[in-house]
Design a protein around this motif. Structure first.
Motif, PDB file in Angstrom:
ATOM      1  N   LEU A   1       0.826  -1.210   0.000  1.00 48.96           N
ATOM      2  CA  LEU A   1       0.000   0.000   0.000  1.00 48.96           C
ATOM      3  C   LEU A   1       0.863   1.264   0.000  1.00 48.96           C
ATOM      4  N   LEU A   2       1.955   1.256   0.758  1.00 47.17           N
ATOM      5  CA  LEU A   2       2.857   2.411   0.760  1.00 47.17           C
ATOM      6  C   LEU A   2       3.438   2.635  -0.636  1.00 47.17           C
TER       7      LEU A   2
ATOM      8  N   GLY B   1       3.524   5.874  -3.281  1.00 45.35           N
ATOM      9  CA  GLY B   1       4.870   6.416  -3.483  1.00 45.35           C
ATOM     10  C   GLY B   1       5.644   6.685  -2.204  1.00 45.35           C
ATOM     11  N   LEU B   2       5.344   5.937  -1.141  1.00 46.13           N
ATOM     12  CA  LEU B   2       6.008   6.216   0.147  1.00 46.13           C
ATOM     13  C   LEU B   2       6.698   4.986   0.736  1.00 46.13           C
ATOM     14  N   GLU B   3       6.985   3.976  -0.112  1.00 45.04           N
ATOM     15  CA  GLU B   3       7.591   2.764   0.463  1.00 45.04           C
ATOM     16  C   GLU B   3       8.959   3.064   1.088  1.00 45.04           C
ATOM     17  N   ASP B   4       9.635   4.110   0.594  1.00 47.09           N
ATOM     18  CA  ASP B   4      10.962   4.442   1.147  1.00 47.09           C
ATOM     19  C   ASP B   4      10.862   5.122   2.514  1.00 47.09           C
ATOM     20  N   ARG B   5       9.638   5.433   2.955  1.00 48.58           N
ATOM     21  CA  ARG B   5       9.468   6.110   4.251  1.00 48.58           C
ATOM     22  C   ARG B   5       8.959   5.164   5.340  1.00 48.58           C
TER      23      ARG B   5
ATOM     24  N   VAL C   1      -0.336   8.505   4.192  1.00 50.32           N
ATOM     25  CA  VAL C   1      -0.153   7.364   5.099  1.00 50.32           C
ATOM     26  C   VAL C   1      -1.461   7.066   5.839  1.00 50.32           C
ATOM     27  N   ALA C   2      -2.155   8.124   6.287  1.00 52.37           N
ATOM     28  CA  ALA C   2      -3.418   7.920   7.010  1.00 52.37           C
ATOM     29  C   ALA C   2      -4.436   7.190   6.129  1.00 52.37           C
ATOM     30  N   ILE C   3      -4.436   7.505   4.828  1.00 51.15           N
ATOM     31  CA  ILE C   3      -5.367   6.842   3.899  1.00 51.15           C
ATOM     32  C   ILE C   3      -5.014   5.369   3.749  1.00 51.15           C
ATOM     33  N   VAL C   4      -3.725   5.081   3.481  1.00 53.38           N
ATOM     34  CA  VAL C   4      -3.375   3.665   3.267  1.00 53.38           C
ATOM     35  C   VAL C   4      -3.413   2.874   4.577  1.00 53.38           C
ATOM     36  N   ARG C   5      -3.233   3.571   5.706  1.00 51.84           N
ATOM     37  CA  ARG C   5      -3.387   2.875   6.991  1.00 51.84           C
ATOM     38  C   ARG C   5      -4.828   2.362   7.130  1.00 51.84           C
TER      39      ARG C   5
END
Length: 246
Positions: free
Chosen positions: A126-127, A131-135, A151-155
């Motif tokens: 999901l990250l 586009g946030l897998e590196d975070r 992040v809040a959405i994919v959480r």
């Protein structure tokens, strides 16, 4: 089985012994796969309606039926139903002392007993989508507002919800970060996710909404397709509102 996933019937939310009518007899049906965008002036009852859909607001009267179950019935296990409704607020509500990955896996592991490895694999997937897998190993304080909201959405998506509820998800963001969050929501809509979105972003309402609902003073004044609402509003109140915001 009707196509409705949510049916709200004569919903009232009153405060101060009925002096304040946040919701005053609202009826609305939301179908699977629909993106319903709720607009209206501040204090019109938009957020109260959204928060009533998973009983974060307690109705004074009326019913909220989700998947055929009246969740306003005291006997219903509301926490079980909340697991199927992802909620994204104005403020991100991430745990500051946990990494992004930990923030994402805590609910699936605790609430639906998902094995850690499975939860982590799903969270990373999901990250990557946003586009946030590196975070993944960063902490919330190291992210921008737009990144935190993504992040809040994919959480919320980690729990495999049937419905996503968004309460003004971009209103706390700097203007240049709004687009990146709306892009994630657009992708969700294209993927067929049922969404109810309270927003001031009229462009998003017009482009992504399958239906737009205009509220004022705790009531639904008008609803229709984005084309009907924005290009040929019927009520004087909606015409007046659009003249101010467009």
């Amino acid at each position: 089985m009707s196509g409705n996933i949510i049916e709200v019937k004569q919903l009232k939310v009153h405060y101060k012994g009925g002096k304040i009518k946040a919701l005053d007899g609202v009826d609305i049906e939301i179908q699977r796969g629909e993106v319903v965008v709720v607009i209206g002036p501040s204090g019109s009852g938009k957020s109260t309606l959204l928060r009533s859909l998973n009983l974060l607001e307690t109705p004074t009267d009326g019913a909220v039926v989700v998947d055929g179950v009246d969740i306003s019935d005291k006997k219903v296990n509301i926490n079980l139903h909340r697991q199927k409704m992802g909620m994204v607020f104005q403020h991100f509500n991430l745990f500051p002392h946990m990494t992004i990955l930990k923030n994402m896996i805590i609910a699936p592991m605790k609430l639906i007993k998902m094995p850690k490895a499975e939860a982590e694999a799903k969270a990373m997937e999901l990250l990557k989508r946003v586009g946030l897998e590196d975070r993944a190993n960063a902490y919330p304080s190291q992210l921008s507002g737009g990144q935190k909201q993504r992040v809040a959405i994919v959480r919320a998506l980690c729990m495999d919800p049937d419905v996503m509820l968004f309460d003004e998800p971009t209103s706390a963001l700097d203007p240049e970060m709004v687009g990146e969050v709306l892009d994630v929501m657009r992708d969700l809509a294209k993927g067929g996710m049922t969404m109810v979105v309270v927003t001031h972003e009229m462009g998003f309402a017009r482009e992504v909404g399958s239906r737009v609902v205009f509220m004022d003073e705790g009531k639904i004044i008008e609803e229709g397709t984005p084309d009907e609402i924005f290009n040929s509003p019927k009520s004087e109140r909606l015409q007046d509102f659009l003249a101010k915001v467009l």
